[in-house]
Every structure is written in C-alpha cells, then in structure tokens.
Scaffold this motif. Sequence first.
Motif, PDB file in Angstrom:
ATOM      1  N   GLY A 136      58.446 -11.785  23.323  1.00  0.00           N
ATOM      2  CA  GLY A 136      59.813 -11.144  24.231  1.00  0.00           C
ATOM      3  C   GLY A 136      60.403  -9.951  23.352  1.00  0.00           C
ATOM      4  O   GLY A 136      61.303  -9.300  23.738  1.00  0.00           O
ATOM      5  N   GLN A 137      60.169  -9.901  22.035  1.00  0.00           N
ATOM      6  CA  GLN A 137      60.834  -8.923  21.169  1.00  0.00           C
ATOM      7  C   GLN A 137      59.768  -7.648  21.165  1.00  0.00           C
ATOM      8  O   GLN A 137      58.545  -7.661  21.713  1.00  0.00           O
ATOM      9  N   VAL A 138      60.214  -6.382  20.791  1.00  0.00           N
ATOM     10  CA  VAL A 138      59.806  -5.122  20.757  1.00  0.00           C
ATOM     11  C   VAL A 138      58.979  -5.034  19.420  1.00  0.00           C
ATOM     12  O   VAL A 138      59.941  -5.259  18.330  1.00  0.00           O
ATOM     13  N   TYR A 139      57.801  -4.754  19.091  1.00  0.00           N
ATOM     14  CA  TYR A 139      57.212  -4.627  17.848  1.00  0.00           C
ATOM     15  C   TYR A 139      56.933  -3.068  17.516  1.00  0.00           C
ATOM     16  O   TYR A 139      55.800  -2.554  18.361  1.00  0.00           O
ATOM     17  N   HIS A 140      57.314  -2.552  16.457  1.00  0.00           N
ATOM     18  CA  HIS A 140      57.163  -1.027  16.155  1.00  0.00           C
ATOM     19  C   HIS A 140      55.948  -1.289  15.210  1.00  0.00           C
ATOM     20  O   HIS A 140      55.605  -2.264  14.480  1.00  0.00           O
ATOM     21  N   PRO A 141      54.964  -0.153  15.216  1.00  0.00           N
ATOM     22  CA  PRO A 141      53.840  -0.371  14.376  1.00  0.00           C
ATOM     23  C   PRO A 141      54.039  -0.504  12.845  1.00  0.00           C
ATOM     24  O   PRO A 141      53.187  -1.318  12.309  1.00  0.00           O
ATOM     25  N   ARG A 142      55.109  -0.084  12.415  1.00  0.00           N
ATOM     26  CA  ARG A 142      55.428  -0.288  11.017  1.00  0.00           C
ATOM     27  C   ARG A 142      56.408  -1.449  10.788  1.00  0.00           C
ATOM     28  O   ARG A 142      56.219  -2.195   9.764  1.00  0.00           O
ATOM     29  N   TYR A 143      57.234  -1.558  11.553  1.00  0.00           N
ATOM     30  CA  TYR A 143      58.406  -2.459  11.236  1.00  0.00           C
ATOM     31  C   TYR A 143      58.252  -3.767  12.008  1.00  0.00           C
ATOM     32  O   TYR A 143      59.484  -4.523  11.804  1.00  0.00           O
ATOM     33  N   GLY A 144      57.546  -3.964  12.860  1.00  0.00           N
ATOM     34  CA  GLY A 144      57.641  -5.171  13.667  1.00  0.00           C
ATOM     35  C   GLY A 144      58.638  -5.327  14.495  1.00  0.00           C
ATOM     36  O   GLY A 144      59.247  -4.167  15.017  1.00  0.00           O
ATOM     37  N   SER A 145      59.360  -6.609  14.407  1.00  0.00           N
ATOM     38  CA  SER A 145      60.341  -6.930  15.393  1.00  0.00           C
ATOM     39  C   SER A 145      61.508  -6.755  14.451  1.00  0.00           C
ATOM     40  O   SER A 145      62.852  -7.163  14.732  1.00  0.00           O
ATOM     41  N   LEU A 146      61.598  -5.953  13.219  1.00  0.00           N
ATOM     42  CA  LEU A 146      62.851  -5.900  12.498  1.00  0.00           C
ATOM     43  C   LEU A 146      63.683  -4.778  12.752  1.00  0.00           C
ATOM     44  O   LEU A 146      64.772  -4.863  12.264  1.00  0.00           O
ATOM     45  N   LEU A 147      63.414  -3.821  13.574  1.00  0.00           N
ATOM     46  CA  LEU A 147      64.280  -2.803  14.002  1.00  0.00           C
ATOM     47  C   LEU A 147      65.559  -3.235  15.039  1.00  0.00           C
ATOM     48  O   LEU A 147      65.464  -4.002  15.829  1.00  0.00           O
ATOM     49  N   ARG A 148      66.552  -2.962  14.517  1.00  0.00           N
ATOM     50  CA  ARG A 148      67.922  -3.133  15.285  1.00  0.00           C
ATOM     51  C   ARG A 148      67.855  -1.595  15.956  1.00  0.00           C
ATOM     52  O   ARG A 148      67.800  -0.635  15.427  1.00  0.00           O
ATOM     53  N   LEU A 149      68.309  -1.558  17.396  1.00  0.00           N
ATOM     54  CA  LEU A 149      68.124  -0.449  18.027  1.00  0.00           C
ATOM     55  C   LEU A 149      69.368   0.119  18.560  1.00  0.00           C
ATOM     56  O   LEU A 149      70.390  -0.575  18.844  1.00  0.00           O
ATOM     57  N   ALA A 150      69.445   1.470  19.132  1.00  0.00           N
ATOM     58  CA  ALA A 150      70.743   1.998  19.902  1.00  0.00           C
ATOM     59  C   ALA A 150      70.175   3.436  20.524  1.00  0.00           C
ATOM     60  O   ALA A 150      68.906   3.753  20.342  1.00  0.00           O
ATOM     61  N   ALA A 151      70.954   3.890  21.398  1.00  0.00           N
ATOM     62  CA  ALA A 151      70.402   5.025  22.216  1.00  0.00           C
ATOM     63  C   ALA A 151      71.358   5.944  22.540  1.00  0.00           C
ATOM     64  O   ALA A 151      72.544   5.543  22.314  1.00  0.00           O
ATOM     65  N   VAL A 152      70.926   7.168  22.740  1.00  0.00           N
ATOM     66  CA  VAL A 152      71.811   8.021  23.547  1.00  0.00           C
ATOM     67  C   VAL A 152      71.439   8.499  24.633  1.00  0.00           C
ATOM     68  O   VAL A 152      69.928   8.871  24.714  1.00  0.00           O
ATOM     69  N   ILE A 153      72.095   8.502  25.783  1.00  0.00           N
ATOM     70  CA  ILE A 153      71.388   8.940  27.245  1.00  0.00           C
ATOM     71  C   ILE A 153      72.022  10.261  27.441  1.00  0.00           C
ATOM     72  O   ILE A 153      73.403  10.527  27.087  1.00  0.00           O
ATOM     73  N   THR A 154      71.310  11.324  27.665  1.00  0.00           N
ATOM     74  CA  THR A 154      71.761  12.741  27.658  1.00  0.00           C
ATOM     75  C   THR A 154      71.235  13.564  28.937  1.00  0.00           C
ATOM     76  O   THR A 154      70.398  12.987  29.363  1.00  0.00           O
ATOM     77  N   SER A 155      72.093  14.383  29.386  1.00  0.00           N
ATOM     78  CA  SER A 155      71.684  15.282  30.577  1.00  0.00           C
ATOM     79  C   SER A 155      70.583  16.385  29.760  1.00  0.00           C
ATOM     80  O   SER A 155      70.048  17.127  30.891  1.00  0.00           O
ATOM     81  N   ALA A 156      70.259  16.487  28.738  1.00  0.00           N
ATOM     82  CA  ALA A 156      69.371  17.630  28.280  1.00  0.00           C
ATOM     83  C   ALA A 156      68.052  16.982  28.661  1.00  0.00           C
ATOM     84  O   ALA A 156      67.677  15.757  28.228  1.00  0.00           O
ATOM     85  N   ALA A 157      67.252  17.720  29.251  1.00  0.00           N
ATOM     86  CA  ALA A 157      65.751  17.378  29.337  1.00  0.00           C
ATOM     87  C   ALA A 157      64.785  17.709  28.335  1.00  0.00           C
ATOM     88  O   ALA A 157      64.644  18.760  28.023  1.00  0.00           O
ATOM     89  N   ILE A 158      64.438  16.659  27.539  1.00  0.00           N
ATOM     90  CA  ILE A 158      63.766  16.527  26.436  1.00  0.00           C
ATOM     91  C   ILE A 158      62.274  16.021  26.589  1.00  0.00           C
ATOM     92  O   ILE A 158      62.269  14.744  27.392  1.00  0.00           O
ATOM     93  N   PRO A 159      61.172  16.628  26.235  1.00  0.00           N
ATOM     94  CA  PRO A 159      59.753  16.026  26.542  1.00  0.00           C
ATOM     95  C   PRO A 159      59.817  14.477  25.867  1.00  0.00           C
ATOM     96  O   PRO A 159      60.203  14.444  24.697  1.00  0.00           O
ATOM     97  N   GLY A 160      59.114  13.780  26.521  1.00  0.00           N
ATOM     98  CA  GLY A 160      59.161  12.297  25.915  1.00  0.00           C
ATOM     99  C   GLY A 160      58.066  12.241  25.066  1.00  0.00           C
ATOM    100  O   GLY A 160      57.050  13.121  24.901  1.00  0.00           O
ATOM    101  N   ASP A 161      57.892  11.109  24.470  1.00  0.00           N
ATOM    102  CA  ASP A 161      56.985  10.606  23.506  1.00  0.00           C
ATOM    103  C   ASP A 161      55.720   9.786  23.994  1.00  0.00           C
ATOM    104  O   ASP A 161      56.229   9.182  25.109  1.00  0.00           O
ATOM    105  N   PRO A 162      54.582   9.566  23.620  1.00  0.00           N
ATOM    106  CA  PRO A 162      53.485   8.632  24.194  1.00  0.00           C
ATOM    107  C   PRO A 162      53.943   7.208  24.195  1.00  0.00           C
ATOM    108  O   PRO A 162      54.459   6.940  23.247  1.00  0.00           O
ATOM    109  N   VAL A 163      53.840   6.611  25.294  1.00  0.00           N
ATOM    110  CA  VAL A 163      53.928   5.215  25.297  1.00  0.00           C
ATOM    111  C   VAL A 163      52.894   4.480  24.553  1.00  0.00           C
ATOM    112  O   VAL A 163      51.836   4.773  24.780  1.00  0.00           O
ATOM    113  N   ILE A 164      53.242   3.342  23.694  1.00  0.00           N
ATOM    114  CA  ILE A 164      52.172   2.650  23.033  1.00  0.00           C
ATOM    115  C   ILE A 164      51.832   1.498  24.018  1.00  0.00           C
ATOM    116  O   ILE A 164      52.530   0.711  24.563  1.00  0.00           O
TER     117      ILE A 164
END
Length: 255
Positions: A136-164
């Motif tokens: 149920g955890q998210v696994y990063h290719p390098r850091y596994g499930s050790l990442l603690r996360l945060a985010a910013v939500i913005t009105s700026a339209a920025i191209p997305g990154d590919p989903v794994i």
Amino acid sequence: MEKLKQKVIEYMAGKVPALGFAPVERFEGAPERHHPSHACRDARTVIVYGIPVPRGAVTSPGYNLHCIHRSYHTIYRRLDEISIELCNFLEDHGGFQAVPAPSYAPMVFHGLEPWGVISLKHAAVLAGLGSFGRSGQVYHPRYGSLLRLAAVITSAAIPGDPVIEGLPCPQACTACRKACPAQAFDEDGGFQKLVCLGHAVKHAIYPLALKDEAGLKNIERVINTAGHDYWIACDECLKVCPMNRPAREKTAAGS
C-alpha cells in the motif's frame, strides 16, 4: 510552460532529490473534498516531491525507532518549509496561485480515518515518482518506500512527467506481509490502513484526549495540534522490503 517547469526544476535542485509534475486532469477519480481544485483555485498542476529517510535509520541495531521518529518529523518540517518557498516562487514568477499540501498534518478526518488535503501517495504516482506496491506504499525507483512526501498545487499549467506503470515489488515477494506484527493485510493480501496506523502510530496524548466520545468528537483538532509529533512504534515493513536496500542489493534480490 516548459520554461517554467525548467525554472522549478532548477529552483528545487539541492532541496529535494525526487520531484515530479502531475496535470490536474490525472486526478479525475479523486474524492471531491480531496481533489486539487478543492485546495487551489484554478488548479492546473500538482508538483510533488520527497526527501528520503536515511537507510541507516532503518537498519540501526539499537536506536531504529528513535532515529525513524526524528527523521520523519524533521523531514516533514523541512518539506513544509520547502512548500512555502515554492509557493512564493511560483507566485512571484507569473502571479500564479499556489497552495501547499502539508507533508503530514493538518489532516482531515472522515470518522476516525485520517485523510490528507490531497492524497500525497496518489499524487506521487500521478507525478511519476513511483508506483503502488503490495504494502500500500509508494515505491520510488531509487528510494523505495523511504520517501516522505509533500506537494504544491498551482494554477500554473506545467507539463506532466511520465507515470511509472506496473508493480514495483519483486515477483512473488510477500516480505512485508510476513513481517507485519499487526497483521494489517487481509486474506487476499490487501493492505488495511487503519489496522496499521492503530499499531504503528502512538502518542502520549491519545489515551488522555481521545478516551471518550467527547474527545473523539474533537479528534481532528487533537491530532492536528497536540498529537502532531507522534511516536512510530513499528517499521518492520521498511526493514524487510528489498526495495529499500541500496541499488546493488535490490538487483541481487530481484534476480
């Protein structure tokens, strides 16, 4: 907006080792109260990032939980500081709206179940930072499930990154399920979040402030203030997961 994306990447370099971008259209299935647009007016993009817990804290023979506790809460605070800095950067470079999604608290409670302003795990997946594993955890290719996360939500339209795509776990691996002392997996292997939280998250104030119905009515206020700096009583899934090992050991485990 490719130029703005590059500016953000350059601005965040040295602050976080993991960074991704998710257009708000990818959040179509999010609950209304936890959709990015409920947090930020004219939301167009969610910028997600993380800082890993040191692997040494997980493997510490004598002070594992002490080191995990302080690592988590130090990282949470640092991520929230970075979020405010990034919001101001975006608002200063184009007049965009920008709202920080907290790394941990404050949370929103549905009954006794805690929810983030948005789901940072789902946001991380939609921003290409990783994929969901069997735990149920998210696994990063390098850091596994050790990442603690945060985010910013913005009105700026920025191209997305590919989903794994795909399951990140080694084939047939059930290490987390076997090691879980709380038995937080159902018969089909599904992860039960509240069972895990009840076993792993502790605080001295909980038995006092949440001991009766009157206290439980104020659970959101208690957890988001006095109960914020919780103790982590279990990290067995982090210890046994082959995805949390250095790259050379992951390769050996997956072979």
